[in-house]
Scaffold this motif. Sequence first.
Motif, PDB file in Angstrom:
ATOM      1  N   UNK A   1      16.019  20.144 122.665  1.00 17.93           N
ATOM      2  CA  UNK A   1      17.043  20.436 121.691  1.00 17.93           C
ATOM      3  C   UNK A   1      17.366  21.948 121.600  1.00 17.93           C
ATOM      4  N   UNK A   2      16.196  22.746 122.058  1.00 20.22           N
ATOM      5  CA  UNK A   2      16.382  24.227 121.894  1.00 20.22           C
ATOM      6  C   UNK A   2      17.489  24.475 122.961  1.00 20.22           C
TER       7      UNK A   2
ATOM      8  N   UNK B   1       9.286  18.244 124.407  1.00 21.49           N
ATOM      9  CA  UNK B   1       9.831  17.651 123.077  1.00 21.49           C
ATOM     10  C   UNK B   1      10.643  18.760 122.573  1.00 21.49           C
ATOM     11  N   UNK B   2      10.604  19.882 122.461  1.00 20.82           N
ATOM     12  CA  UNK B   2      11.299  20.967 121.663  1.00 20.82           C
ATOM     13  C   UNK B   2      12.000  21.625 122.640  1.00 20.82           C
ATOM     14  N   UNK B   3      11.930  21.664 123.907  1.00 21.90           N
ATOM     15  CA  UNK B   3      12.536  22.369 124.787  1.00 21.90           C
ATOM     16  C   UNK B   3      13.984  21.790 125.114  1.00 21.90           C
TER      17      UNK B   3
ATOM     18  N   UNK C   1      13.423  31.339 127.858  1.00 20.34           N
ATOM     19  CA  UNK C   1      12.847  30.235 127.415  1.00 20.34           C
ATOM     20  C   UNK C   1      12.304  29.706 128.673  1.00 20.34           C
TER      21      UNK C   1
ATOM     22  N   UNK D   1      21.253  23.188 122.249  1.00 18.43           N
ATOM     23  CA  UNK D   1      21.749  24.018 121.249  1.00 18.43           C
ATOM     24  C   UNK D   1      22.650  24.997 122.048  1.00 18.43           C
ATOM     25  N   UNK D   2      22.267  25.442 122.990  1.00 22.42           N
ATOM     26  CA  UNK D   2      22.564  26.729 123.770  1.00 22.42           C
ATOM     27  C   UNK D   2      23.881  26.198 124.674  1.00 22.42           C
TER      28      UNK D   2
ATOM     29  N   UNK E   1      24.839  36.074 126.433  1.00 20.57           N
ATOM     30  CA  UNK E   1      23.581  35.985 125.344  1.00 20.57           C
ATOM     31  C   UNK E   1      23.094  34.522 125.736  1.00 20.57           C
ATOM     32  N   UNK E   2      23.917  33.398 125.753  1.00 22.46           N
ATOM     33  CA  UNK E   2      23.210  32.087 125.930  1.00 22.46           C
ATOM     34  C   UNK E   2      22.443  31.969 127.125  1.00 22.46           C
TER      35      UNK E   2
ATOM     36  N   UNK F   1      28.327  26.319 118.812  1.00 27.07           N
ATOM     37  CA  UNK F   1      27.350  26.510 117.731  1.00 27.07           C
ATOM     38  C   UNK F   1      28.021  25.707 116.542  1.00 27.07           C
TER      39      UNK F   1
ATOM     40  N   UNK G   1      20.975  34.505 128.755  1.00 23.70           N
ATOM     41  CA  UNK G   1      19.725  35.366 128.828  1.00 23.70           C
ATOM     42  C   UNK G   1      18.764  34.485 127.928  1.00 23.70           C
ATOM     43  N   UNK G   2      19.082  33.718 126.789  1.00 23.89           N
ATOM     44  CA  UNK G   2      18.212  32.977 126.027  1.00 23.89           C
ATOM     45  C   UNK G   2      17.589  31.979 126.570  1.00 23.89           C
TER      46      UNK G   2
ATOM     47  N   UNK H   1      17.304  31.564 130.009  1.00 27.70           N
ATOM     48  CA  UNK H   1      16.377  31.943 131.044  1.00 27.70           C
ATOM     49  C   UNK H   1      15.180  32.681 130.389  1.00 27.70           C
TER      50      UNK H   1
END
Lengths: 204, 204
Positions: free
Chosen positions: A195-196, A191-193, A170, A199-200, A162-163, A204, A165-166, A168
């Motif tokens: 931190x997003x 800037x946001x990429x 992004x 987290x992956x 899952x991680x 968590x 996939x998410x 990729x």
Amino acid sequence: MKEKSKRQTDPALAQARRDQVLCAAADCFRRKGYHGAGMAEISKTAGMSAGHIYNFFASKEAIIESIIEQDMEKVFSIFQEYEDQPGDLVTILLDGLDYAVDHHTDVNQGALDLEMFAEAARNDKVAEQLRKSDCYAREKMRNLLLSERSLIKDLSATELESRIEVMFAMINGITLRKTLNPHVDKATLLLALRPAMRVLLVPF
Amino acid sequence: MKEKSKRQTDPALAQARRDQVLCAAADCFRRKGYHGAGMAEISKTAGMSAGHIYNFFASKEAIIESIIEQDMEKVFSIFQEYEDQPGDLVTILLDGLDYAVDHHTDVNQGALDLEMFAEAARNDKVAEQLRKSDCYAREKMRNLLLSERSLIKDLSATELESRIEVMFAMINGITLRKTLNPHVDKATLLLALRPAMRVLLVPF
């Protein structure tokens, strides 16, 4: 005869000619679509006779196959760098975003990628090639995230899938963002990429 | 004459006919590409004469424009729901991922979206329409994230823009993931998608 045998025995020249065809074909696929770009158009753009092109590629499908293989080699060398680089894996992968954003916001690369994605929905051979290449990239990422220095090496196979996939989604999605919002710039995206993505890469 | 005037005065019937054309055209664009699908093919698929189709749409571009407008209306109604729904905004938006994943993993929707993205790289009119629609979606998201109940309403314009870009990249990217890894399922995707989205909806 002499010229012909020279062409056949000089691997560097053969490679240069192959690259010339791949470059011309990529340009045609972007402008006309894979469907709309014929061998005649590719031959004209490459400045080579169609007969000469057939020495290197049996068909248009063989050309797109080679383009996808080239991309796969790029992916291979990027993951090799990640593997060889000493230090904190999270930092290495977050630093890698810099190149990823450059690559996925490149307008020419994006147009070709989007054309291949669209063609994959119609053409099983193209779909199969793209999927093979993606499967390989996922495997490389999985190996990195299961290695000793990964903070999430104990995740279940499904959680890890899952991680990846998410992550990729992004990164691949940036190509679409550049199409939909051409004004967005790299610094703003990062800037946001970061931190997003971070987290992956941690529990968590 | 009677039949014709009836067609012209019955808005429900006209709408049904328009939808019939849009549906047939979407099917043709997926199968043949926007470039490769002519009015003759669309008319055959719709089971309507080309002349009849021209009563509703002046050109193939007018058809794709209408398809994009329909998508924009869907986006409008989704954001309207978010706005009207009472309660915690983070929860509302994370719950919305459920529908987003369904929509973006739909194979037919995906094939059409990818075709429009690829066409946008070649066709300024299509690009302009898609960008208008995306601009509208970003505006709606911005308004939500600047509203009183948002936890990130005090972000700078650039920070907010970055987060919206990355959220949209992730969601749009799912369409590409479904093409590259058709086996991935919704439940698996949501496992990591929710936490990655959550981090973008709260202060870092």
